[in-house]
Enzyme design. Structure first.
Site, PDB file in Angstrom:
ATOM      1  N   CYS A 258     -43.981 120.999  41.105  1.00  0.00           N
ATOM      2  CA  CYS A 258     -42.890 121.056  39.950  1.00  0.00           C
ATOM      3  C   CYS A 258     -43.283 119.274  39.720  1.00  0.00           C
ATOM      4  O   CYS A 258     -42.691 118.433  39.344  1.00  0.00           O
ATOM      5  CB  CYS A 258     -41.842 121.753  40.440  1.00  0.00           C
ATOM      6  SG  CYS A 258     -41.065 121.538  41.870  1.00  0.00           S
ATOM      7  N   CYS A 259     -42.726 118.895  41.693  1.00  0.00           N
ATOM      8  CA  CYS A 259     -42.065 117.212  41.854  1.00  0.00           C
ATOM      9  C   CYS A 259     -43.675 116.317  41.351  1.00  0.00           C
ATOM     10  O   CYS A 259     -43.204 115.486  40.497  1.00  0.00           O
ATOM     11  CB  CYS A 259     -42.130 117.529  42.979  1.00  0.00           C
ATOM     12  SG  CYS A 259     -40.547 117.885  43.677  1.00  0.00           S
TER      13      CYS A 259
ATOM     14  N   HIS B   6     -28.535 125.440  41.253  1.00  0.00           N
ATOM     15  CA  HIS B   6     -30.217 124.982  41.356  1.00  0.00           C
ATOM     16  C   HIS B   6     -29.792 123.710  40.952  1.00  0.00           C
ATOM     17  O   HIS B   6     -29.508 123.577  39.422  1.00  0.00           O
ATOM     18  CB  HIS B   6     -31.579 125.780  40.998  1.00  0.00           C
ATOM     19  CG  HIS B   6     -32.532 125.642  41.467  1.00  0.00           C
ATOM     20  ND1 HIS B   6     -32.830 124.333  40.290  1.00  0.00           N
ATOM     21  CD2 HIS B   6     -33.443 126.416  41.832  1.00  0.00           C
ATOM     22  CE1 HIS B   6     -34.231 124.474  41.054  1.00  0.00           C
ATOM     23  NE2 HIS B   6     -34.469 125.789  41.468  1.00  0.00           N
TER      24      HIS B   6
ATOM     25  N   GLU C  93     -31.632 125.478  47.028  1.00  0.00           N
ATOM     26  CA  GLU C  93     -31.682 123.707  46.112  1.00  0.00           C
ATOM     27  C   GLU C  93     -30.774 123.837  45.053  1.00  0.00           C
ATOM     28  O   GLU C  93     -30.865 123.375  44.333  1.00  0.00           O
ATOM     29  CB  GLU C  93     -32.805 124.325  45.613  1.00  0.00           C
ATOM     30  CG  GLU C  93     -34.302 124.763  45.690  1.00  0.00           C
ATOM     31  CD  GLU C  93     -35.806 124.797  45.325  1.00  0.00           C
ATOM     32  OE1 GLU C  93     -36.910 124.469  45.798  1.00  0.00           O
ATOM     33  OE2 GLU C  93     -35.604 125.475  44.299  1.00  0.00           O
TER      34      GLU C  93
ATOM     35  N   CYS D 133     -37.357 116.860  41.278  1.00  0.00           N
ATOM     36  CA  CYS D 133     -37.674 116.779  40.174  1.00  0.00           C
ATOM     37  C   CYS D 133     -36.217 116.822  39.844  1.00  0.00           C
ATOM     38  O   CYS D 133     -35.564 116.277  38.766  1.00  0.00           O
ATOM     39  CB  CYS D 133     -38.192 118.342  40.081  1.00  0.00           C
ATOM     40  SG  CYS D 133     -39.662 118.094  40.427  1.00  0.00           S
TER      41      CYS D 133
ATOM     42  N   GLU E 251     -34.085 116.892  45.910  1.00  0.00           N
ATOM     43  CA  GLU E 251     -35.460 117.301  44.723  1.00  0.00           C
ATOM     44  C   GLU E 251     -35.431 116.223  44.420  1.00  0.00           C
ATOM     45  O   GLU E 251     -35.037 115.251  43.265  1.00  0.00           O
ATOM     46  CB  GLU E 251     -35.982 118.513  44.377  1.00  0.00           C
ATOM     47  CG  GLU E 251     -37.221 119.291  44.112  1.00  0.00           C
ATOM     48  CD  GLU E 251     -36.908 119.727  43.611  1.00  0.00           C
ATOM     49  OE1 GLU E 251     -35.968 121.975  43.843  1.00  0.00           O
ATOM     50  OE2 GLU E 251     -38.067 120.622  42.313  1.00  0.00           O
TER      51      GLU E 251
ATOM     52  N   ASP F  28     -33.065 132.561  30.141  1.00  0.00           N
ATOM     53  CA  ASP F  28     -34.451 132.264  31.250  1.00  0.00           C
ATOM     54  C   ASP F  28     -33.366 131.688  32.393  1.00  0.00           C
ATOM     55  O   ASP F  28     -32.737 130.544  32.154  1.00  0.00           O
ATOM     56  CB  ASP F  28     -35.446 130.491  30.499  1.00  0.00           C
ATOM     57  CG  ASP F  28     -36.290 131.160  31.698  1.00  0.00           C
ATOM     58  OD1 ASP F  28     -37.553 131.731  30.880  1.00  0.00           O
ATOM     59  OD2 ASP F  28     -36.601 130.309  32.550  1.00  0.00           O
ATOM     60  N   GLY F  29     -33.615 132.456  32.961  1.00  0.00           N
ATOM     61  CA  GLY F  29     -32.879 131.556  34.811  1.00  0.00           C
ATOM     62  C   GLY F  29     -33.418 130.794  35.278  1.00  0.00           C
ATOM     63  O   GLY F  29     -32.760 129.758  35.394  1.00  0.00           O
ATOM     64  N   HIS F  30     -34.836 129.717  34.261  1.00  0.00           N
ATOM     65  CA  HIS F  30     -34.709 127.900  35.036  1.00  0.00           C
ATOM     66  C   HIS F  30     -34.596 127.410  33.182  1.00  0.00           C
ATOM     67  O   HIS F  30     -35.316 127.336  32.574  1.00  0.00           O
ATOM     68  CB  HIS F  30     -36.277 127.928  35.708  1.00  0.00           C
ATOM     69  CG  HIS F  30     -36.046 126.340  36.153  1.00  0.00           C
ATOM     70  ND1 HIS F  30     -35.538 125.464  35.571  1.00  0.00           N
ATOM     71  CD2 HIS F  30     -36.602 126.559  37.096  1.00  0.00           C
ATOM     72  CE1 HIS F  30     -35.918 124.168  36.127  1.00  0.00           C
ATOM     73  NE2 HIS F  30     -36.357 124.833  37.957  1.00  0.00           N
TER      74      HIS F  30
END
Lengths: 636, 636
Positions: free
Chosen positions: A395-396, A259, A311, A329, A327, A195-197
């Site tokens: 997300c945060c 990222h 990011e 997160c 960030e 997965d990319g993330h």
């Protein structure tokens, strides 16, 4: 075979062969202090209910209703919006574990019903890939399908541990089985993909730990191993493969890149895998990455991610203050990773960074009222950066909520014959060591505002109390047991081992002197040359307009000889220590009017007067009227 | 009604009521120097032919062939690729004006044929919007349709002026008529719209000047006025309207914001409009923006654009060196805008910045071999940033080519009874003042390496020679006429007016002392605190690994008392002055091993030795083996 113990723990290393420390259930830890207590109350009373409203009002829950056919209409929002629901559920589950709440239970159960009903018969679940996009499943691995799955799995583990219900866990394992059936080595007839993330890796290990199904661990290992082999191609067109840490296999990486949140989630998952497999090369890579991150690419706040673009982490020493991305997160990801590194061997470096990051990089993302969040956390600002109640990319907020809800789980660990005290705050814990020895441990302290901690022990027999002496405690700590000096070396950045035969009523007194420290940055960190940041104990301070009206903090110069007063002010910002002292005001001279560059005069700026500088904890900034803020101030 | 004079000039203010200075045709200016001469030769012999090959090989010319049906297939590449062909054509046209070249003429004519054949019957022309996208014309104003049109118009004006051919001009006016028919006030039954990427504004004014058709001027004015009224919405999803300077009407703006190239092209177009209309509010806004840019948001190189994110200007004093974006096109845009401001009243500030930007922000984008380009121009680098032969987004290479090809047009202007000398280089010009007085002006000089300039005048009668005394010439210049001191004040940053009755053979000697200057940045520019940049005359220097092997330039400290030698080295980098002197080597002490922050010791770093520092012009960096480079070096 579900783990019958079913106790809510942050990362369940109870049976992990390569982890030295075992978790204490959240439910066995009480925080009754004036610092975490109010924040956790705000999390329960304001954050969780208001976030649920946002999930409803922004259509995130409706997306599940639409996917199950209960509601007309198409998916709305960003493709990874499901993950916000899952993260909120995880937060709510942790909260229910320590603080039962019938209203919150109702919301949780309602959300789980929508999720259950939206799951496809084959186990797949992602409300973005419904209707016209249903046949696009698993075609673009930058659309966060596994990322969302991972957050579902984490929520399910937390919910099962907290409530005993297997409803969400059932959804999770059905989806996990689908993923295990679909992805893997070609020789098993599966698809190779990542997965990319990152996120699913650690979630799968957690699912393994709670279900005992080794297949999930193997799947996590597969995903860690498959990354860095070109499977993702060039994500998002503009971004380089390093954006998703896909530029080389993890075991060959030695710089934190791309990222930041993705990177930290990957490192967390890989550390989880190591805790189960013990493969030396993996640990070596993780340590290299940790060293690069902490000695080259980390803000003084513990914040991570120097670039808005992508990011991303920056190059070594690329640490702009105003344009810091940092960030919220990413700070949470850092706590997650450091916790996993900590429990491997009990190295205090990781616990130090957890403490530092919680106070100075996670909490700044969260307003005192519990309803506003920062996505980016710059270290200086002109007064325009303000916390928001929600974000399109949200997300945060739920990440902060799950961190606050689970924070008791980060205070202690147990090993064979020791209890480990990682964090300090007034409160207590029920500790159970191997062999069944159980006792109550109490902390009496005004931490983080005062450095005296009394540990009361209500146990019997020989074991050790491992007390973290923070690395900021540079003069060393002192330890007394029942009023007598304890001979154990208490050097900073290590655990002091207080081992003896204990009797009920014994008490250990830990004294951590908290002088104000002026911190300087490595000379290659260009923006901080000639500047210092103020710290006291674990707390990073900043100069904010609200305390210094009419003053441009860029013009402040703090002379070295000035002693700063340290006063706890109960009415200020929920109760904080405020530093104050006489500083010089040294604005750019008249020679700079209308000029950006000039032939060097070598005169420097001359003070035009002095002012009473006041500095407040950075974690509480931007809770009053807008104004300029700076962490790094000029010094001489 | 085409302007029958048809002389190639950079911006034709010959008849602009609100411009004081009139251009000298490129063809009347000869540069025979050792600085611009070789660069212009490389531009003709390497740059223009190799760029034409790139246009062919990357399908940019094929896109026209496909659009006209001569070739099968779909559009390939980025949606604004047509503009690269137009910019190349403009460059080639300027080059043909001064240096006829049958091979280049063939390429130009072939390209024009493809363009002519691809134009739609209604005048529209954009090869991206053909076939399946034909009905998407003018639906998304972030797809650069007017931007491409503008570059077509500029190329057409240059080609007509250079060759007298109206072929490309015909294409341009047909498209411009289409645009004028389509866009404008609603009350005229037209659509209100502006393009996401400014460019068409100045191109339309240029088209007005060459055709005399006032409609084009009015259309330019309409586009300038329509911006900042919400027509664009939120471009590109992620970007704020300020990305395209669409956040407020131009006349109300006072900070340079958003995409730097877009901003500079807008300001250029608005200045062109002002030269024709003379509206005071417009000039006031342009001056405010210029002041903000030059006193708050400009690199010491003259480079513009601090952020990779959005290719944007930053906040005041946000000037990171390693992450400087400073796109080559933005520097070119700055030269274009400053030229337009300069010719309004002859204020030397603008000419100073043109000179500075050409040497230190445009030329670094161009390799000495003429075939490699920088898109970004950081002010420090670890040796990884290298010029490329071409880019997917190839705006910079043909922009450099048209700047080099047209550079003779920036050297002189004429006003009623004065010739203005803006730039210095060995060469000559045929000057024609109002009333027909014509004479030859020669420059003998080794500029920019030496500051002595002899101006030889072969004219008769009373007129003034306006000699720019650069602002870097802080000690003032001296002027002699025929060996006698001339009493005119020659203060830096102004034109010295040498007015007298001239006789053939008269000579003016201008002496511009060029001591090495250590330049410091405004104290709010955080990265440059404690550092200086070295300048000599108009040239900015840098320390490069190739001259300082084995040395980390971050560790260099230049003591104030060290005098730097200045030697012209003909074999180095095409012939440059090299600065050298003894500097201290002061690396981070051992106390920094493995640390990024520490309690301040206030000891600073101690020199471990000295080294021979060598500095070369920044404009020539990265032409040798890769290595670290820094413009700003530590000083004490």
């Amino acid at each position: 075979m579900l783990d019958s113990t079913r106790r809510p723990v942050v990362v369940d290393t109870s049976k992990s062969p390569h982890a030295r420390l075992r978790p204490l259930p959240l439910t066995d830890v009480r925080l009754s202090d004036g610092f975490w207590g109010p924040r956790r109350r705000a999390n329960r009373e304001e954050t969780l209910p208001s976030q649920y409203r946002h999930l409803e009002e922004t259509g995130r829950l409706d997306n599940f209703r639409k996917a199950s056919g209960k509601m007309e209409g198409r998916f709305e929002g960003i493709y990874f919006n499901d993950s916000d629901v899952y993260k909120w559920l995880e937060a709510a589950a942790w909260s229910l574990a320590t603080d039962p709440d019938p209203e919150l239970t109702k919301m949780v159960d309602a959300a789980i019903t929508e999720i259950e009903d939206a799951q496809e018969p084959d186990g797949y679940l992602n409300t973005y890939f419904t209707f016209e996009r249903a046949d696009k499943r698993w075609t673009n691995f930058d659309l966060h399908e596994m990322y969302c799955a991972g957050h579902l799995f984490q929520a399910a583990v937390a919910h099962f541990q907290a409530t005993g219900s297997t409803r969400l866990l059932g959804v999770a394992t059905r989806f996990a089985d689908h993923i295990c059936d679909t992805f893997g080595p070609e020789e098993e007839g599966k698809r190779r993909a990542v997965d990319g993330h990152e996120e699913v890796e650690m979630a799968l290990v957690e699912l393994f730990r709670v279900t005992g199904d080794r297949r999930y661990l193997e799947q996590a290992e597969f995903f860690v191993d498959a990354r860095g082999r070109g499977l993702l191609g060039r994500p998002y067109g503009l971004h380089d493969p390093s954006y998703s840490q896909d530029h080389s296999p993890l075991r060959e990486q030695d710089e934190v890149v791309g990222h930041a949140v993705r990177a930290l989630y990957l490192y967390s998952g890989a550390t989880d895998v190591y805790a189960e497999t013990g493969e030396p090369e993996l640990l070596k890579a993780l340590r290299r990455l940790w060293n690069n991150m902490t000695t080259r690419r980390m803000y003084v706040s513990g914040g991570l991610g120097s670039r808005h673009e992508g990011e991303a982490f920056g190059e070594d020493f690329e640490l702009p203050n105003g344009r810091a991305y940092t960030e919220t997160c990413a700070a949470i990801g850092s706590v997650m990773w450091n916790w996993r590194m900590l429990v491997l061997e009990g190295d205090a470096r990781y616990a130090d960074l957890i403490e530092h990051t919680l106070y100075n990089a996670v909490l700044p993302g969260f307003s005192l009222d519990g309803g506003h969040y920062f996505y980016e956390n710059p270290l200086e600002d002109e007064g325009t950066h303000r916390r928001q109640p929600w974000f399109g990319c949200a997300c945060c907020p739920p990440n902060v909520a799950r961190m606050l809800a689970s924070i008791p789980g980060y205070f202690y660990s147990a090993s064979d014959d020791a209890v480990w005290v990682h964090l300090y705050a007034e409160g207590s814990a029920e500790v159970r060591l191997n062999g069944g020895r159980a006792f109550r441990l109490g902390q009496r302290t005004n931490y983080p505002w005062e450095g005296d901690v009394e540990i009361q022990l209500d146990g019997e027999g020989e074991f050790a109390v491992m007390l973290r002496v923070p690395s900021w405690c540079e003069g060393g700590a002192s330890i007394e047991v029942n009023g007598e000096p304890f001979p154990e070396q208490a050097s900073p950045g290590a655990y002091a081992e207080v081992r003896r035969v204990w009797r009920p009523g014994d008490a250990v007194r830990l004294r951590l002197p908290m002088p104000v420290r002026r911190v300087e940055a490595h000379p290659y960190a260009a923006e901080n040359v000639g500047r210092v940041a103020l710290m006291r104990g674990p707390i990073l301070f900043c100069v904010e307009g609200a305390d210094n009206p009419g003053l441009d903090p860029r013009d402040l110069v703090l002379p070295n000889e000035v002693r700063l007063s340290e006063d706890f002010q109960p009415e200020q910002l929920g109760g904080v220590v405020v530093l104050a002292g006489e500083a010089e005001v040294s604005p750019p001279g008249e020679g700079w009017d209308g000029r950006l560059y000039r032939t060097a005069t070598r005169q420097g700026e001359k003070p035009i007067g002095t002012t009473r500088l006041r500095a407040v904890p950075y974690l509480a900034w931007a809770n009053r009227e807008p104004g300029p803020m700076r962490v790094w101030i000029r010094s001489r």
